[in-house]
Design a protein around this motif. Structure first.
Motif, PDB file in Angstrom:
ATOM      1  N   UNK A 148       0.822  -1.288  -0.122  1.00  0.00           N
ATOM      2  CA  UNK A 148      -0.002   0.079  -0.089  1.00  0.00           C
ATOM      3  C   UNK A 148       0.824   1.359  -0.027  1.00  0.00           C
ATOM      4  N   UNK A 149       1.886   1.383   0.895  1.00  0.00           N
ATOM      5  CA  UNK A 149       2.827   2.465   1.043  1.00  0.00           C
ATOM      6  C   UNK A 149       3.662   2.664  -0.260  1.00  0.00           C
ATOM      7  N   UNK A 150       4.000   1.630  -1.100  1.00  0.00           N
ATOM      8  CA  UNK A 150       4.746   1.738  -2.014  1.00  0.00           C
ATOM      9  C   UNK A 150       4.169   2.084  -3.477  1.00  0.00           C
ATOM     10  N   UNK A 151       2.781   1.919  -3.348  1.00  0.00           N
ATOM     11  CA  UNK A 151       2.021   1.983  -4.559  1.00  0.00           C
ATOM     12  C   UNK A 151       2.212   3.264  -5.396  1.00  0.00           C
ATOM     13  N   UNK A 152       2.434   4.423  -4.747  1.00  0.00           N
ATOM     14  CA  UNK A 152       2.305   5.661  -5.427  1.00  0.00           C
ATOM     15  C   UNK A 152       3.610   6.347  -5.298  1.00  0.00           C
ATOM     16  N   UNK A 153       4.773   5.504  -4.754  1.00  0.00           N
ATOM     17  CA  UNK A 153       5.929   6.035  -4.423  1.00  0.00           C
ATOM     18  C   UNK A 153       7.078   5.354  -5.415  1.00  0.00           C
ATOM     19  N   UNK A 154       8.211   5.892  -5.592  1.00  0.00           N
ATOM     20  CA  UNK A 154       9.378   5.186  -6.555  1.00  0.00           C
ATOM     21  C   UNK A 154      10.140   4.165  -5.544  1.00  0.00           C
ATOM     22  N   UNK A 155       9.375   3.332  -5.213  1.00  0.00           N
ATOM     23  CA  UNK A 155       9.866   2.247  -4.045  1.00  0.00           C
ATOM     24  C   UNK A 155       9.543   1.135  -4.594  1.00  0.00           C
ATOM     25  N   UNK A 156      10.542  -0.067  -4.587  1.00  0.00           N
ATOM     26  CA  UNK A 156      10.302  -1.081  -5.312  1.00  0.00           C
ATOM     27  C   UNK A 156      10.867  -2.187  -4.173  1.00  0.00           C
ATOM     28  N   UNK A 157      10.195  -3.433  -4.310  1.00  0.00           N
ATOM     29  CA  UNK A 157       9.005  -4.018  -5.164  1.00  0.00           C
ATOM     30  C   UNK A 157       7.816  -3.152  -5.004  1.00  0.00           C
ATOM     31  N   UNK A 158       6.844  -3.139  -5.990  1.00  0.00           N
ATOM     32  CA  UNK A 158       5.728  -2.258  -5.761  1.00  0.00           C
ATOM     33  C   UNK A 158       4.320  -3.390  -6.343  1.00  0.00           C
ATOM     34  N   UNK A 159       3.518  -2.941  -6.010  1.00  0.00           N
ATOM     35  CA  UNK A 159       2.340  -3.693  -6.694  1.00  0.00           C
ATOM     36  C   UNK A 159       1.636  -2.801  -7.914  1.00  0.00           C
ATOM     37  N   UNK A 160       2.142  -1.246  -7.909  1.00  0.00           N
ATOM     38  CA  UNK A 160       1.515  -0.594  -8.920  1.00  0.00           C
ATOM     39  C   UNK A 160       0.375  -0.187  -8.448  1.00  0.00           C
ATOM     40  N   UNK A 161       0.164   0.990  -8.929  1.00  0.00           N
ATOM     41  CA  UNK A 161      -1.115   1.903  -8.297  1.00  0.00           C
ATOM     42  C   UNK A 161      -2.342   1.041  -8.611  1.00  0.00           C
ATOM     43  N   UNK A 162      -3.153   0.721  -7.830  1.00  0.00           N
ATOM     44  CA  UNK A 162      -4.592   0.353  -7.924  1.00  0.00           C
ATOM     45  C   UNK A 162      -4.744  -1.206  -8.220  1.00  0.00           C
ATOM     46  N   UNK A 163      -3.769  -1.765  -8.135  1.00  0.00           N
ATOM     47  CA  UNK A 163      -3.529  -3.376  -8.402  1.00  0.00           C
ATOM     48  C   UNK A 163      -4.465  -3.990  -7.387  1.00  0.00           C
ATOM     49  N   UNK A 164      -4.349  -3.716  -6.134  1.00  0.00           N
ATOM     50  CA  UNK A 164      -5.324  -4.359  -5.318  1.00  0.00           C
ATOM     51  C   UNK A 164      -5.330  -3.323  -4.030  1.00  0.00           C
ATOM     52  N   UNK A 165      -6.352  -3.627  -3.019  1.00  0.00           N
ATOM     53  CA  UNK A 165      -6.372  -3.239  -1.717  1.00  0.00           C
ATOM     54  C   UNK A 165      -6.457  -4.182  -0.853  1.00  0.00           C
ATOM     55  N   UNK A 166      -6.106  -3.977   0.581  1.00  0.00           N
ATOM     56  CA  UNK A 166      -6.242  -5.105   1.599  1.00  0.00           C
ATOM     57  C   UNK A 166      -6.735  -4.541   2.777  1.00  0.00           C
TER      58      UNK A 166
END
Length: 220
Positions: A148-166
């Protein structure tokens, strides 16, 4: 080790309806639940100039709140949500890949599909829900927070914005947590008393914009 829900007659969102009264967890939990807290995770730390500090602060705050909120719980229910559309493909696969990259490897189990309440009905957009039961393991919880935290930041690994919510839930205690991105996190409960200790312990991290509402609910 995480496991899919075994009771095939109980839909993924069944406990949400029974315990919290929602047909499915809504967007912006804080504004929909009578007993709710909203936390400021990233704070004033700049994404462009203080990325590492902002990311680590968001992780630290969310993990401390979760540890206190779920203290004493042996198991937790994880509600995973992603979107599906006739013109989109591989929503389930992308979710599994994103979870695995963060260190959360688990079969998703049965799916429950419902209309997206935020979309035009003609768009045919569905929300797909899965429920997974896990031991109360901080490592597994941290993996979900990372996504969730990495989704909209330049941090990896990332899910990518909006892939899923938990959504992380203690069904016995009637509390649930949704970390929506690096900015913040919502926590709800079926009773005021269940959240008052969290309000008192972590008051400095509450979002100032919504603090008057929280004070009116939880201040003694």
């Amino acid at each position: 080790m995480a496991h899919p829900v075994s009771d095939a007659e109980d839909t993924p969102c069944g406990p949400v309806r029974r315990v919290f009264g929602f047909e499915q967890f809504p967007d912006a939990l804080f504004y929909e639940a009578p007993n709710a807290l909203r936390f400021d995770l990233g704070g004033d730390l700049s994404m462009s100039r203080q990325l590492a500090a902002r990311f680590l602060q968001a992780m630290d705050r969310s993990r401390h709140v979760a540890a206190a909120l779920f203290d004493g719980a042996e198991t937790l229910a994880i509600l995973i949500r992603y979107s599906e559309h006739p013109e989109w493909r591989h929503g389930r696969r992308k979710t599994l890949v994103a979870l695995a990259r963060a260190g959360f490897r688990a079969p998703l189990g049965p799916v429950e599909k419902m209309a997206d309440p935020a979309a035009d009905p003609e768009d045919q957009l569905l929300r797909c829900w899965h429920r997974i039961e896990i031991p109360n393991d901080p490592t597994l919880v941290a993996a979900l927070f990372w996504c969730a935290i990495a989704a909209e930041t330049p941090v990896t690994p990332k899910a990518g914005w909006g892939v899923f919510h938990s959504y992380i839930v203690d069904l016995t205690a009637g509390v649930a947590l949704h970390l929506y991105d690096d900015r913040g996190m919502d926590v709800i409960a079926t009773t005021t008393d269940a959240l008052r200790p969290i309000y008192e312990q972590f008051g400095d991290w509450l979002l100032d914009y919504d603090r008057p509402h929280m004070d009116a609910t939880f201040a003694t």
